[in-house]
Design a protein around this motif. Structure first.
Motif, PDB file in Angstrom:
ATOM      1  N   CYS A 168     -24.327  16.577  -0.325  1.00  0.00           N
ATOM      2  CA  CYS A 168     -23.268  17.471  -1.068  1.00  0.00           C
ATOM      3  C   CYS A 168     -21.945  16.928  -0.682  1.00  0.00           C
ATOM      4  O   CYS A 168     -20.959  16.933  -1.206  1.00  0.00           O
ATOM      5  CB  CYS A 168     -23.623  18.754  -0.961  1.00  0.00           C
ATOM      6  SG  CYS A 168     -24.918  19.228  -2.309  1.00  0.00           S
TER       7      CYS A 168
ATOM      8  N   CYS B 213     -24.213  23.162  -7.515  1.00  0.00           N
ATOM      9  CA  CYS B 213     -25.425  23.028  -6.728  1.00  0.00           C
ATOM     10  C   CYS B 213     -25.937  24.511  -6.156  1.00  0.00           C
ATOM     11  O   CYS B 213     -27.063  24.892  -6.343  1.00  0.00           O
ATOM     12  CB  CYS B 213     -24.938  22.478  -5.101  1.00  0.00           C
ATOM     13  SG  CYS B 213     -26.273  22.359  -3.599  1.00  0.00           S
TER      14      CYS B 213
ATOM     15  N   CYS C 171     -23.212  26.385  -1.235  1.00  0.00           N
ATOM     16  CA  CYS C 171     -22.610  25.214  -1.078  1.00  0.00           C
ATOM     17  C   CYS C 171     -21.453  24.967  -1.974  1.00  0.00           C
ATOM     18  O   CYS C 171     -21.360  25.692  -2.973  1.00  0.00           O
ATOM     19  CB  CYS C 171     -23.476  24.000  -1.736  1.00  0.00           C
ATOM     20  SG  CYS C 171     -23.042  22.573  -1.644  1.00  0.00           S
TER      21      CYS C 171
ATOM     22  N   CYS D  29     -24.170  22.467   1.694  1.00  0.00           N
ATOM     23  CA  CYS D  29     -25.560  22.656   2.039  1.00  0.00           C
ATOM     24  C   CYS D  29     -26.087  21.691   2.810  1.00  0.00           C
ATOM     25  O   CYS D  29     -26.879  21.630   3.612  1.00  0.00           O
ATOM     26  CB  CYS D  29     -26.172  23.167   0.741  1.00  0.00           C
ATOM     27  SG  CYS D  29     -26.610  21.686  -0.146  1.00  0.00           S
TER      28      CYS D  29
HETATM   29 ZN   LIG Z   1     -25.049  21.458  -1.802  1.00  0.00          ZN
END
Ligand SMILES: [Zn+2]
Ligand SMILES: [Zn+2]
Length: 173
Positions: A158, A138, A133, A154
């Motif tokens: 996000c 993350c 990501c 992802c």
């Molecule tokens: Zn993410």
């Protein structure tokens, strides 16, 4: 789980296991079954440890910085997999390929599946379509199966988080 021509289910299973590593043989078995994989043999502590090693090797593929390095790492996994494809109709719903010898423990079956599935995904959809990501903290791994092949996050969560951050950075005094 039938290994489709793009290896999608196998590469998604690898990402799921890498993002949240199974802590016990029972959990590994359950999560593989939930992902649609036929678990037709006992899953032991040895299989769990083999899977951790598989995921270590697989994360190196994810983090490879150029496509030649990435191909080389996948090729090493394929060479070590030592499984040949077999035609099977075990469920009576159509002939398909399995990468599992009758004699192999589950950890080896999973290693072969992840190696072949990842190779099919990269060859079929594009060498760049495996990544983490774009939100730095993350780091979740995903296989990009989007139509455009430009997925950067992802999850929608996000993507939103990063959009808000970029907006704030632009409008900061
Ligand atoms: Zn993410
Ligand atoms: Zn099958």
């Amino acid at each position: 789980m039938h290994l489709n021509p793009y290896g999608e289910d196998a590469v998604n299973l690898a990402a799921d296991l890498a993002n949240r590593r199974p802590a016990s043989a029972g959990e590994l078995s359950e999560r593989c079954r939930a992902a649609g994989l036929l678990v037709d043999r006992p899953v032991t502590r040895g299989d769990l440890e083999k899977t951790w090693a598989t995921l270590d090797a697989w994360e190196k593929v994810v983090d490879a910085t150029d496509e030649h390095e990435r191909a080389e790492l996948v090729n090493r996994m394929l060479a070590a997999a030592a499984a040949y494809p077999r035609l099977t109709d075990h469920a009576g719903d159509g002939w398909h390929l399995h990468y599992r010898g009758e004699w192999q423990p589950f950890g080896s079956v999973l290693f072969s599946l992840i190696s072949v599935g990842t190779a099919l995904h990269l060859a079929g959809r594009g060498m760049h379509r495996l990544r983490r990501c774009a939100v730095t903290e993350c780091a979740t791994i995903f296989a990009d199966t989007s139509r455009t092949g430009r997925q950067r996050y992802c999850s929608q969560r996000c993507a939103n988080r990063d959009a808000v951050r970029r907006h704030r950075a632009r409008t900061a005094p």
